[in-house]
Design a protein around this motif. Structure first.
Motif, PDB file in Angstrom:
ATOM      1  N   ASN A 141      11.749   3.162   6.858  1.00  0.00           N
ATOM      2  CA  ASN A 141      11.431   2.773   5.475  1.00  0.00           C
ATOM      3  C   ASN A 141      12.326   3.479   4.456  1.00  0.00           C
ATOM      4  OD1 ASN A 141      10.417   5.371   5.750  1.00  0.00           O
ATOM      5  ND2 ASN A 141       8.678   5.003   4.395  1.00  0.00           N
ATOM      6  N   ARG A 143      15.125   2.844   2.929  1.00  0.00           N
ATOM      7  CA  ARG A 143      15.583   2.080   1.756  1.00  0.00           C
ATOM      8  C   ARG A 143      14.457   1.885   0.737  1.00  0.00           C
ATOM      9  NH1 ARG A 143      20.266  -0.947   1.194  1.00  0.00           N
ATOM     10  NH2 ARG A 143      20.144  -2.290  -0.622  1.00  0.00           N
ATOM     11  N   GLU A 144      13.231   1.688   1.238  1.00  0.00           N
ATOM     12  CA  GLU A 144      12.091   1.523   0.316  1.00  0.00           C
ATOM     13  C   GLU A 144      11.845   2.801  -0.481  1.00  0.00           C
ATOM     14  OE1 GLU A 144      10.708  -1.397  -0.435  1.00  0.00           O
ATOM     15  OE2 GLU A 144      12.296  -2.052   0.922  1.00  0.00           O
ATOM     16  N   VAL A 145      11.954   3.941   0.192  1.00  0.00           N
ATOM     17  CA  VAL A 145      11.777   5.232  -0.504  1.00  0.00           C
ATOM     18  C   VAL A 145      12.850   5.378  -1.583  1.00  0.00           C
ATOM     19  CG1 VAL A 145      11.824   7.756  -0.261  1.00  0.00           C
ATOM     20  CG2 VAL A 145      10.718   6.367   1.502  1.00  0.00           C
ATOM     21  N   LYS A 147      14.492   3.039  -3.090  1.00  0.00           N
ATOM     22  CA  LYS A 147      14.240   2.095  -4.184  1.00  0.00           C
ATOM     23  C   LYS A 147      13.185   2.649  -5.149  1.00  0.00           C
ATOM     24  CE  LYS A 147      14.228  -2.436  -3.373  1.00  0.00           C
ATOM     25  NZ  LYS A 147      14.138  -3.765  -2.713  1.00  0.00           N
ATOM     26  N   THR A 148      12.164   3.279  -4.610  1.00  0.00           N
ATOM     27  CA  THR A 148      11.129   3.861  -5.482  1.00  0.00           C
ATOM     28  C   THR A 148      11.708   5.008  -6.308  1.00  0.00           C
ATOM     29  OG1 THR A 148       9.460   3.278  -3.845  1.00  0.00           O
ATOM     30  CG2 THR A 148       8.792   4.827  -5.545  1.00  0.00           C
ATOM     31  N   LYS A 151      13.832   3.432  -9.067  1.00  0.00           N
ATOM     32  CA  LYS A 151      12.959   2.798 -10.063  1.00  0.00           C
ATOM     33  C   LYS A 151      12.406   3.859 -11.018  1.00  0.00           C
ATOM     34  CE  LYS A 151       8.667   1.569  -8.929  1.00  0.00           C
ATOM     35  NZ  LYS A 151       7.581   0.809  -8.271  1.00  0.00           N
ATOM     36  N   ASP A 195      14.334  -3.892  -9.043  1.00  0.00           N
ATOM     37  CA  ASP A 195      14.015  -5.282  -9.395  1.00  0.00           C
ATOM     38  C   ASP A 195      14.336  -5.544 -10.859  1.00  0.00           C
ATOM     39  OD1 ASP A 195      13.072  -5.627  -6.865  1.00  0.00           O
ATOM     40  OD2 ASP A 195      10.963  -5.275  -7.390  1.00  0.00           O
TER      41      ASP A 195
END
Length: 213
Positions: A141, A143-145, A147-148, A151, A195
């Protein structure tokens, strides 16, 4: 480049990139490409390099940059001047980390930034997420971390631009802020890290960065 030997007190100690020769090589590449002044080139994944390693080194760098920029404003961004974490009249951010604070809470901007930076620092220090040893695997995960993290770093920029830009101008820091933000946005666009709806508070500024290229 977006660092400078400013004598201001930093908001918190600077993080160093993941150690091992890998991080050092990538850091040299970043410094060299930034030195040329071509930010588009500076954000691209160097040929033959691992995308996660590249994301990791840059995440640490952008964390340090935002840290330094916000550090110049800590005496002006106070619970009195900024009782909520906003980016203009239409956007307000509430804090939740999903662990200690599950339901988003309204806090002052300095408190929000403190929570945010503590949270990012905890991710960067967690070797199961940001492995320090060369060749250690990144989590599925990862990439998700990242991204957060991006953001949330964006929200600090959004607050600085909307609430403290005049102060930045009076400190003669606006060129530095703009260059750091431009580098940040080009990087996030290159890797699709934020996003579009999250970018809305600074949409016009972002379009002025992206379009000329």
């Amino acid at each position: 480049f977006c660092d400078g030997n400013r004598n201001q007190r930093t908001f918190r100690p600077k993080k160093s990139a993941p150690s091992g020769s890998k991080g050092a090589q990538l850091r040299k590449h970043i410094d060299a490409t930034l030195g040329s002044g071509n930010l588009r080139e500076a954000v691209r994944l160097p040929p033959g390099e691992d995308a996660n390693e590249w994301l990791a080194v840059n995440t640490v760098d952008f964390f340090n940059q935002v840290n330094l920029l916000y550090g110049t404003l800590t005496e002006f961004c106070t619970p009195e001047s900024c009782p909520t974490m906003t980016a203009g009249p239409k956007y307000e951010y509430r804090w939740a980390d999903g662990v200690q604070i599950k339901k988003p809470i309204e806090v002052s901007a300095p408190k929000y930034v403190e929570y945010l930076m503590d949270w990012i620092e905890a991710q960067l220090d967690d070797e199961s997420i940001f492995p320090q040893k060369l060749g250690a695997p990144f989590p599925s995960n990862f990439r998700e971390v990242v991204k957060t993290i991006f953001k949330r770093l964006f929200r600090v920029y959004a607050h600085i631009y909307h609430s403290h830009f005049q102060r930045i101008v009076s400190l003669k820091e606006e060129a530095h802020l703009n260059t750091c933000f431009k580098h940040f946005i080009l990087f996030t666009c290159e890797f699709g890290l934020i996003d579009k709806k999250e970018l809305a508070p600074l949409q016009e500024l972002i379009e002025s960065i992206i379009v000329p290229y």
